[in-house]
Design an enzyme around this catalytic site. Structure first.
Site, PDB file in Angstrom:
ATOM      1  N   LYS A 197       0.809  -1.217   0.000  1.00 37.57           N
ATOM      2  CA  LYS A 197       0.000   0.000   0.000  1.00 37.57           C
ATOM      3  C   LYS A 197       0.846   1.273   0.000  1.00 37.57           C
ATOM      4  O   LYS A 197       0.390   2.330  -0.442  1.00 37.57           O
ATOM      5  CB  LYS A 197      -0.923   0.017   1.218  1.00 37.57           C
ATOM      6  CG  LYS A 197      -2.062  -0.971   1.165  1.00 37.57           C
ATOM      7  CD  LYS A 197      -3.201  -0.462   0.319  1.00 37.57           C
ATOM      8  CE  LYS A 197      -4.438  -1.328   0.449  1.00 37.57           C
ATOM      9  NZ  LYS A 197      -5.572  -0.817  -0.342  1.00 37.57           N
ATOM     10  N   SER A 210      -8.928  -0.562   7.319  1.00 38.43           N
ATOM     11  CA  SER A 210      -8.811  -1.508   8.425  1.00 38.43           C
ATOM     12  C   SER A 210      -7.372  -1.645   8.886  1.00 38.43           C
ATOM     13  O   SER A 210      -7.098  -2.344   9.853  1.00 38.43           O
ATOM     14  CB  SER A 210      -9.358  -2.878   8.002  1.00 38.43           C
ATOM     15  OG  SER A 210      -8.598  -3.397   6.923  1.00 38.43           O
TER      16      SER A 210
END
Length: 310
Positions: free
Chosen positions: A54, A78
Site C-alpha cells: 500500500k 482496516s
C-alpha cells in the site's frame, strides 16, 4: 491530477516514488517448491515501507495531492492503507485522518498513530466507513484517497521491477481490487503471456460478479484475512478484472489460509499476515496443472504481536 489508468502513468508513479520505497526482494524455498510441485517465487511486499504494498500507491497519491495544494488527506482503512497513507502524508508534509472500523487489528491502528494520523473509529461495516469518512472529509476539507477505487492508488501500486522472464503466473490476494487491477492491467499490457490469478476467501465469489454481473450478497467478509474483508471490488477495478481475470479467480477456505500461513512462517521465516498467506493458499491448494513457475505476492506483514495461529 491524473484521471487515467495507464502504463505510462504507472511508470510516472514509479519514477515519482522510487527514492522513498523499497525494491523488495524475491525469495524462494526448495521445501515449498517440493510441496507445491512447481517453482514458487515470493515477492516480499511485506518488507515494503509500512509493511505492505500500500505504501506505493499511498505515496503516489500523497505527492500528487501535495502538488494540488491539498489541506490534508483522508481515507478509511482496516489497517494497511491507513498506515501507508499516514506515512506518505508525513513524508510530504500533509496532515492525515484515517477512519478505522472498531474491529481493526490493534497493531495496525497503533501503526497509523505512530505516523501521526488522527484516527476516527466507526462501526465495522463498509457503509459506516464510507459515510463517516465522507463526513470527516467535508468537515476538514481534506483530499480523499480511496483504498481501492482510486486512480492514483492503482497507478502507484504497479510493481514494475522483477516480473522477470522466469514466471508463467502471478497469484495475489484480492479485496477491494485496487492492487489486483493494477497488476492485472500492467501484466495484461506488457506481459499477456503471464496469467494473473486473484485469490479470495470463498465467501467473496468474485467469479460470479465477473462472469455473471452478480455481486456478493455480503458487505463485509468473515475471514482471518482481515486485509480483504471488503466484499465488493471498486467500480474502477471491476472492468479491468473482468477483462484480464474473469477465468482466473481462485477461492480458498479459511483452514487453507491458516495452513499456508504456517508453511510460510516455518519454511521461509517470514512473518507475513494472513492476507498475504491467502495468495499462497491459492498456489498451495488450487494451482492449475499447467502452472510451473508462479510468483506469489506477499502483500503485507502487519500482524499483531500476540497473534498465534490456531
Amino acid at each position: 491530477m491524473t484521471t487515467e489508468i495507464s502504463v505510462e502513468e504507472m511508470e510516472a508513479a514509479r519514477n515519482r516514488t522510487s527514492s522513498l520505497i523499497h525494491n523488495t526482494p524475491i525469495m524462494k524455498s526448495e521445501k515449498i517448491d517440493d510441496k507445491v510441485g512447481a517453482k514458487v517465487l515470493f515477492k516480499c511486499e511485506h518488507l515494503q515501507k509500512t509493511g505492505s504494498f500500500k505504501a506505493r500507491g499511498a505515496l503516489n497519491s500523497a505527492i500528487l495531492a501535495k502538488e494540488q495544494n491539498a489541506k490534508g488527506v483522508i481515507a478509511h482503512s482496516s489497517g494497511n492503507h491507513g498506515q501507508a497513507l499516514a506515512w506518505a502524508a508525513q513524508k510530504v508534509g500533509l496532515p492525515c485522518t484515517i477512519v478505522v472500523p472498531k474491529n481493526a487489528p490493534n497493531s495496525k491502528v497503533e501503526g497509523m498513530k505512530e505516523y501521526n494520523a488522527d484516527v476516527v473509529f466507526c462501526e465495522p461495516t463498509m457503509s459506516s466507513r464510507e459515510s463517516t469518512c465522507a463526513e470527516m472529509a467535508e468537515k476538514l476539507g481534506y483530499y480523499y484517497v480511496d483504498p481501492h477505487n482510486c486512480v492514483t492508488m492503482i497507478n502507484g501500486h504497479a510493481i514494475l521491477e522483477q516480473a522477470g522472464d522466469e514466471i508463467d503466473s502471478i497469484f495475489l490476494s484480492v479485496g477491494g481490487g485496487g492492487f489486483a487491477a493494477s497488476v492485472a492491467f500492467l501484466i495484461g499490457n506488457l506481459r499477456p503471456d503471464i496469467e494473473v490469478y486473484l485469490v479470495e476467501p470463498e465467501e467473496k465469489n468474485l467469479a460470479n460478479l465477473l462472469e455473471n454481473g452478480i455481486q456478493c450478497a455480503s458487505e463485509t467478509l468473515n475471514t482471518i484475512a482481515d486485509g480483504v474483508r471488503v466484499a465488493h471490488v471498486g467500480s474502477l477495478c471491476e472492468p479491468i478484472l473482468k477483462k484480464y481475470c474473469t477465468r482466473t479467480v481462485v477461492s480458498v477456505k479459511e483452514e487453507e489460509i491458516r495452513d499456508a500461513l504456517k508453511l510460510i512462517w516455518t519454511r521461509t521465516k517470514q512473518r507475513i499476515e494472513p492476507t498475504a498467506a491467502l495468495a499462497f493458499a491459492g498456489v498451495l491448494y488450487h494451482k492449475p496443472d499447467h502452472v510451473k513457475k508462479a510468483l506469489v505476492i506477499l502483500c503485507g506483514g502487519n500482524v499483531d504481536t500476540d497473534y498465534v495461529i490456531n
